[in-house]
Design a protein around this motif. Structure first.
Motif, PDB file in Angstrom:
ATOM      1  N   ILE A  29      -7.185  -0.607   7.822  1.00  0.00           N
ATOM      2  CA  ILE A  29      -6.703  -0.972   6.483  1.00  0.00           C
ATOM      3  C   ILE A  29      -7.783  -1.599   5.599  1.00  0.00           C
ATOM      4  O   ILE A  29      -7.901  -1.212   4.436  1.00  0.00           O
ATOM      5  CB  ILE A  29      -5.437  -1.845   6.585  1.00  0.00           C
ATOM      6  N   CYS A  67      -0.553  -1.257   2.085  1.00  0.00           N
ATOM      7  CA  CYS A  67      -1.562  -1.671   3.059  1.00  0.00           C
ATOM      8  C   CYS A  67      -1.563  -3.180   3.263  1.00  0.00           C
ATOM      9  O   CYS A  67      -1.764  -3.657   4.378  1.00  0.00           O
ATOM     10  CB  CYS A  67      -2.949  -1.201   2.623  1.00  0.00           C
ATOM     11  N   TYR A  71      -1.034  -4.814   6.877  1.00  0.00           N
ATOM     12  CA  TYR A  71      -2.059  -5.693   7.429  1.00  0.00           C
ATOM     13  C   TYR A  71      -1.460  -7.031   7.831  1.00  0.00           C
ATOM     14  O   TYR A  71      -1.745  -7.547   8.914  1.00  0.00           O
ATOM     15  CB  TYR A  71      -3.180  -5.889   6.401  1.00  0.00           C
TER      16      TYR A  71
END
Length: 106
Positions: A29, A67, A71
């Motif tokens: 990521i 993302c 994450y």
């Protein structure tokens, strides 16, 4: 750093798979975010493709939001799994280590 435990023992196969997916997400990521931001900066230099840049920018913003959540979820998952695996340690974790044989004393 977290990938060091890639082949370690886990209490269940679900925790092993979740650990591996989280570790891969924490590696991939940030690279994806860097590439998306780089493409966004390159795209801003061109004035001819303004309509496409708006579409590209909205896709990049959507992917960045996704993302970021993935994450954060990966980080939380590795923390929770690291703490919950303490409930079932292998027998070798409970052996006493004779440190005087490893480090000489004066």
């Amino acid at each position: 750093m977290h990938c060091i435990a890639w082949s370690s023992e886990f209490p269940s196969s679900t925790e092993l798979i979740l650990w591996r997916v989280s570790c891969v997400a924490m590696i991939v990521i940030p690279g994806m975010v860097t590439m998306m931001l780089g493409f966004g900066l390159i795209g801003d230099a061109s004035e001819r493709y303004f309509g496409w840049l708006i579409i590209l920018a909205s896709i990049i913003v959507g992917l960045l939001i996704l993302c970021a959540w993935l994450y954060i979820a990966g980080r939380i998952a590795t923390l929770v799994i690291a703490l919950t695996t303490l409930r079932s340690l292998p027998p070798a974790a409970f052996t006493n280590v004779d440190w005087t044989t490893f480090f000489p004393h004066i």
